[in-house]
Write a protein that holds these residues in place. Structure first.
Motif, PDB file in Angstrom:
ATOM      1  N   ALA A  87      50.954 -36.063 118.311  1.00 23.75           N
ATOM      2  CA  ALA A  87      51.653 -35.442 119.443  1.00 23.75           C
ATOM      3  C   ALA A  87      50.637 -35.198 120.551  1.00 23.75           C
ATOM      4  CB  ALA A  87      52.324 -34.136 119.030  1.00 23.75           C
ATOM      5  N   GLY A  88      50.624 -36.062 121.556  1.00 20.33           N
ATOM      6  CA  GLY A  88      49.648 -35.929 122.617  1.00 20.33           C
ATOM      7  C   GLY A  88      48.235 -36.024 122.073  1.00 20.33           C
ATOM      8  N   ASN A  89      47.408 -35.030 122.401  1.00 20.02           N
ATOM      9  CA  ASN A  89      46.040 -34.989 121.873  1.00 20.02           C
ATOM     10  C   ASN A  89      45.960 -34.270 120.534  1.00 20.02           C
ATOM     11  OD1 ASN A  89      44.929 -36.320 124.111  1.00 20.02           O
ATOM     12  ND2 ASN A  89      44.823 -34.411 125.278  1.00 20.02           N
ATOM     13  N   GLY A  90      47.096 -33.790 120.044  1.00 21.74           N
ATOM     14  CA  GLY A  90      47.113 -33.058 118.786  1.00 21.74           C
ATOM     15  C   GLY A  90      48.093 -33.657 117.804  1.00 21.74           C
ATOM     16  N   TRP A  91      48.786 -32.804 117.085  1.00 27.09           N
ATOM     17  CA  TRP A  91      49.722 -33.268 116.074  1.00 27.09           C
ATOM     18  C   TRP A  91      50.740 -32.184 115.770  1.00 27.09           C
ATOM     19  CZ3 TRP A  91      44.652 -32.027 115.322  1.00 27.09           C
ATOM     20  CH2 TRP A  91      44.383 -30.945 114.472  1.00 27.09           C
ATOM     21  N   ILE A  92      51.779 -32.585 115.055  1.00 23.71           N
ATOM     22  CA  ILE A  92      52.837 -31.676 114.620  1.00 23.71           C
ATOM     23  C   ILE A  92      52.954 -31.753 113.105  1.00 23.71           C
ATOM     24  CG2 ILE A  92      55.330 -31.214 114.655  1.00 23.71           C
ATOM     25  CD1 ILE A  92      55.370 -32.358 117.511  1.00 23.71           C
ATOM     26  N   TYR A  93      53.035 -30.588 112.469  1.00 25.31           N
ATOM     27  CA  TYR A  93      53.331 -30.530 111.042  1.00 25.31           C
ATOM     28  C   TYR A  93      54.755 -30.027 110.883  1.00 25.31           C
ATOM     29  CZ  TYR A  93      53.365 -29.161 106.112  1.00 25.31           C
ATOM     30  OH  TYR A  93      53.695 -29.032 104.783  1.00 25.31           O
ATOM     31  N   VAL A  94      55.585 -30.805 110.191  1.00 26.79           N
ATOM     32  CA  VAL A  94      56.982 -30.452 109.943  1.00 26.79           C
ATOM     33  C   VAL A  94      57.126 -29.975 108.506  1.00 26.79           C
ATOM     34  CG1 VAL A  94      59.312 -31.401 109.710  1.00 26.79           C
ATOM     35  CG2 VAL A  94      57.906 -32.014 111.672  1.00 26.79           C
ATOM     36  N   SER A  95      57.941 -28.947 108.291  1.00 26.04           N
ATOM     37  CA  SER A  95      58.153 -28.383 106.959  1.00 26.04           C
ATOM     38  C   SER A  95      59.627 -28.068 106.757  1.00 26.04           C
ATOM     39  CB  SER A  95      57.321 -27.102 106.790  1.00 26.04           C
ATOM     40  OG  SER A  95      57.659 -26.412 105.604  1.00 26.04           O
ATOM     41  N   ASN A  96      60.157 -28.452 105.582  1.00 27.55           N
ATOM     42  CA  ASN A  96      61.538 -28.141 105.216  1.00 27.55           C
ATOM     43  C   ASN A  96      61.667 -26.710 104.704  1.00 27.55           C
ATOM     44  OD1 ASN A  96      62.683 -30.611 105.817  1.00 27.55           O
ATOM     45  ND2 ASN A  96      62.609 -31.376 103.727  1.00 27.55           N
ATOM     46  N   SER A  97      62.913 -26.252 104.657  1.00 29.56           N
ATOM     47  CA  SER A  97      63.239 -24.952 104.062  1.00 29.56           C
ATOM     48  C   SER A  97      64.263 -25.182 102.958  1.00 29.56           C
ATOM     49  CB  SER A  97      63.823 -24.006 105.110  1.00 29.56           C
ATOM     50  OG  SER A  97      64.244 -22.795 104.513  1.00 29.56           O
ATOM     51  N   GLU A  98      63.864 -24.945 101.705  1.00 29.27           N
ATOM     52  CA  GLU A  98      64.756 -25.209 100.577  1.00 29.27           C
ATOM     53  C   GLU A  98      65.595 -23.974 100.257  1.00 29.27           C
ATOM     54  OE1 GLU A  98      64.877 -27.246  96.149  1.00 29.27           O
ATOM     55  OE2 GLU A  98      63.035 -26.304  96.834  1.00 29.27           O
ATOM     56  N   THR A  99      66.448 -23.596 101.181  1.00 29.60           N
ATOM     57  CA  THR A  99      67.371 -22.493 100.956  1.00 29.60           C
ATOM     58  C   THR A  99      68.793 -22.966 101.265  1.00 29.60           C
ATOM     59  OG1 THR A  99      67.056 -21.688 103.226  1.00 29.60           O
ATOM     60  CG2 THR A  99      65.671 -20.719 101.508  1.00 29.60           C
ATOM     61  N   MET A 100      69.759 -22.335 100.632  1.00 29.73           N
ATOM     62  CA  MET A 100      71.153 -22.685 100.882  1.00 29.73           C
ATOM     63  C   MET A 100      71.655 -21.998 102.148  1.00 29.73           C
ATOM     64  SD  MET A 100      71.967 -24.836  98.547  1.00 29.73           S
ATOM     65  CE  MET A 100      73.760 -24.918  98.661  1.00 29.73           C
ATOM     66  N   LEU A 101      72.537 -22.669 102.861  1.00 33.47           N
ATOM     67  CA  LEU A 101      73.229 -22.190 104.056  1.00 33.47           C
ATOM     68  C   LEU A 101      72.312 -22.051 105.258  1.00 33.47           C
ATOM     69  CD1 LEU A 101      75.582 -19.495 102.489  1.00 33.47           C
ATOM     70  CD2 LEU A 101      76.052 -21.906 102.907  1.00 33.47           C
ATOM     71  N   ASN A 102      71.098 -21.571 105.044  1.00 33.55           N
ATOM     72  CA  ASN A 102      70.167 -21.375 106.157  1.00 33.55           C
ATOM     73  C   ASN A 102      68.905 -22.205 105.963  1.00 33.55           C
ATOM     74  OD1 ASN A 102      69.374 -20.243 108.626  1.00 33.55           O
ATOM     75  ND2 ASN A 102      68.187 -18.660 107.593  1.00 33.55           N
ATOM     76  N   GLY A 103      69.083 -23.427 105.436  1.00 34.93           N
ATOM     77  CA  GLY A 103      67.937 -24.309 105.249  1.00 34.93           C
ATOM     78  C   GLY A 103      67.530 -24.951 106.558  1.00 34.93           C
ATOM     79  N   GLY A 104      67.087 -26.205 106.494  1.00 34.49           N
ATOM     80  CA  GLY A 104      66.666 -26.889 107.710  1.00 34.49           C
ATOM     81  C   GLY A 104      65.204 -27.225 107.694  1.00 34.49           C
ATOM     82  N   ALA A 128      69.430 -26.467 101.146  1.00 35.41           N
ATOM     83  CA  ALA A 128      68.435 -26.897 100.155  1.00 35.41           C
ATOM     84  C   ALA A 128      67.650 -28.107 100.615  1.00 35.41           C
ATOM     85  CB  ALA A 128      69.120 -27.187  98.820  1.00 35.41           C
ATOM     86  N   ASN A 129      67.065 -28.001 101.815  1.00 31.69           N
ATOM     87  CA  ASN A 129      66.260 -29.106 102.330  1.00 31.69           C
ATOM     88  C   ASN A 129      64.947 -29.153 101.569  1.00 31.69           C
ATOM     89  OD1 ASN A 129      68.077 -28.018 104.652  1.00 31.69           O
ATOM     90  ND2 ASN A 129      67.604 -30.138 105.164  1.00 31.69           N
ATOM     91  N   CYS A 130      64.866 -30.097 100.657  1.00 34.12           N
ATOM     92  CA  CYS A 130      63.746 -30.135  99.720  1.00 34.12           C
ATOM     93  C   CYS A 130      62.607 -30.977 100.285  1.00 34.12           C
ATOM     94  CB  CYS A 130      64.224 -30.647  98.364  1.00 34.12           C
ATOM     95  SG  CYS A 130      63.083 -30.257  97.027  1.00 34.12           S
ATOM     96  N   ALA A 131      62.539 -32.244  99.933  1.00 32.75           N
ATOM     97  CA  ALA A 131      61.491 -33.096 100.479  1.00 32.75           C
ATOM     98  C   ALA A 131      62.088 -33.977 101.578  1.00 32.75           C
ATOM     99  CB  ALA A 131      60.836 -33.905  99.372  1.00 32.75           C
ATOM    100  N   GLY A 132      61.535 -35.162 101.761  1.00 32.98           N
ATOM    101  CA  GLY A 132      61.993 -36.030 102.830  1.00 32.98           C
ATOM    102  C   GLY A 132      60.964 -37.115 103.048  1.00 32.98           C
ATOM    103  N   GLY A 133      60.824 -37.564 104.296  1.00 29.31           N
ATOM    104  CA  GLY A 133      59.838 -38.592 104.595  1.00 29.31           C
ATOM    105  C   GLY A 133      59.782 -38.888 106.076  1.00 29.31           C
ATOM    106  N   ALA A 134      58.632 -39.383 106.515  1.00 29.14           N
ATOM    107  CA  ALA A 134      58.445 -39.755 107.913  1.00 29.14           C
ATOM    108  C   ALA A 134      58.875 -41.203 108.127  1.00 29.14           C
ATOM    109  CB  ALA A 134      56.980 -39.589 108.304  1.00 29.14           C
ATOM    110  N   THR A 135      59.369 -41.510 109.319  1.00 33.35           N
ATOM    111  CA  THR A 135      59.735 -42.881 109.660  1.00 33.35           C
ATOM    112  C   THR A 135      58.666 -43.499 110.557  1.00 33.35           C
ATOM    113  OG1 THR A 135      60.918 -42.358 111.719  1.00 33.35           O
ATOM    114  CG2 THR A 135      62.168 -42.182 109.646  1.00 33.35           C
ATOM    115  N   PRO A 136      58.593 -44.829 110.617  1.00 30.08           N
ATOM    116  CA  PRO A 136      57.624 -45.486 111.506  1.00 30.08           C
ATOM    117  C   PRO A 136      57.891 -45.215 112.975  1.00 30.08           C
ATOM    118  CG  PRO A 136      58.396 -47.014 109.816  1.00 30.08           C
ATOM    119  CD  PRO A 136      59.282 -45.807 109.748  1.00 30.08           C
TER     120      PRO A 136
END
Length: 386
Positions: A87-104, A128-136
């Motif tokens: 992200a520009g000169n830096g970066w972004i770390y994305v993290s899921n939230s493994e909870t019901m109703l208020n996950g994301g 219950a957003n558990c894992a995932g993956g990055a796209t190209p």
């Protein structure tokens, strides 16, 4: 892990014969073995309670239900799968939230010096957003882990609202890994009889339409050729996706998923195995099998999220008997890299390297309290190889 790293893996010896296209038949006898890691033994826990090898240190970058320093965002509960994006000169770390109703999912933005400059919520009101993956193409696929869970495509910089991708199937999603060479996305399913899938988009880069396929192999196969078959009804109702295709190979608790240079590695927590799918030869084999570890040796237990470094090292989260992060070298030796004493009722989640490979992010999902509201996200720095 880049192509050169995987070539090193393939040529390194018996411990990684599983990754060499000509040696798949002998993979069970040559799975990774415990040994001395490249960074030496773990030291006593530091001031943040993280045990690391000499030369490495940790800092806490976020705590659940606390405002991320320098921002207005309260960090989410139960941090889970994660990834880093330039992200520009830096970066972004994305993290899921493994909870019901208020996950994301939420995102931390860092400048070139590693200072947090902003934080935001990029996915809301999912489950219950558990894992995932990055796209190209720079998006994060956030996967819902429940019976009719979906994959949600999100934009780490918040430039677009998240979009559900029902064509990728509705099932107990865990992780995703993109294969740009074959233009497919691999998907794991966290059930005792879960399957291993791949999604073929009609157009690469657009996940709104395509074909969901399931891997077929003999029920007890741990190595050898496989085939793929379309899932007739990706919606999964009234019949679950894993039960729609005769001969679909069941895997015991699919977890992390990681692709690099023709190989997709995925973990199954139910039997503590790490699998390798050779996408070129369409074969499976084992990278780690606890039954292949000599009696009395350390075998990995509760294997979960998985990622790789530019050097070719694999980092595998282990949940039992206590949260740890293990390192598998290109030579096929695995050892402890990180441990969290006092977090016995938690899990290691979301391991991901910054784009320059100098920082590793990882979370304790439930912290020392064993509660979703006590999650902690760490940054690890030190002399990473490569």
């Amino acid at each position: 892990m880049d192509r050169r790293a995987l070539l090193r893996l393939a040529a390194a010896g018996v411990g990684t014969a599983v990754l060499c296209g000509t040696s798949w038949q002998s993979a069970v006898a040559t799975t990774a073995q415990p040994g001395q890691g490249p960074y030496g033994p773990l030291r006593a826990p530091d001031s943040n309670g993280v045990a690391l090898p000499a030369g490495f240190s940790s800092r806490v970058v976020a705590r659940s239900r606390e405002i991320v320093p320098g921002t207005g965002l309260s960090w989410h509960d139960a941090p889970d799968g994660g990834a880093c994006f330039p992200a520009g000169n830096g970066w972004i770390y994305v993290s899921n939230s493994e909870t019901m109703l208020n996950g994301g999912a939420s995102a931390l933005r860092f400048d070139a010096a590693g200072t947090i400059i902003s934080a935001s919520r990029i996915l809301r009101r999912t489950n219950a957003n558990c894992a995932g993956g990055a796209t190209p193409w720079g998006t994060w696929l956030s996967c819902e882990e429940y019976a009719f869970g979906q994959v949600h495509e999100t934009w780490p910089d918040g430039s677009r609202p998240a979009v559900a991708r029902p064509a990728m199937g509705r099932f107990t999603h865990e992780a995703a890994a993109c294969d740009p060479d074959r233009q497919v996305v691999y998907l794991t399913e966290d059930r005792r009889d879960g399957c291993f899938y791949r999604f073929r988009p009609t157009r690469w880069g657009d996940l709104s339409d395509g074909t969901l396929e399931v891997l077929r192999a003999p029920a007890d196969a741990v190595s050898g050729p496989v085939t793929w078959a379309p899932v007739p009804d990706p919606d999964g109702f009234p019949r679950a996706t894993r039960r729609q295709v005769d001969g679909a190979r069941a895997f015991n608790g699919g977890e992390g998923c990681y692709y690099a240079a023709g190989r997709c590695l995925f973990t199954t927590k139910g039997d503590n195995r790490i699998w390798a799918y050779d996408a070129v030869g369409e074969r499976i084999a084992l990278l780690h099998d606890p039954e292949a570890v000599p009696r009395g040796g350390m075998a990995m237990a509760g294997v979960d999220n998985i990622t790789g470094s530019a050097q070719g090292d694999l980092f595998v989260a282990e949940d039992r008997p206590g949260p740890a992060l293990n390192l598998i070298t290109p030579g096929g030796t695995f050892s402890r890299f990180l441990q969290l004493p006092g977090h016995q009722e938690s899990e290691i989640t979301g391991p991901a390297f910054s784009p320059d490979g100098r920082r590793l992010y990882v979370s304790s999902q439930r912290g020392t309290q064993g509660r979703s509201r006590a999650g902690v996200t760490f940054e690890i720095t030190g002399p990473f190889r490569g």
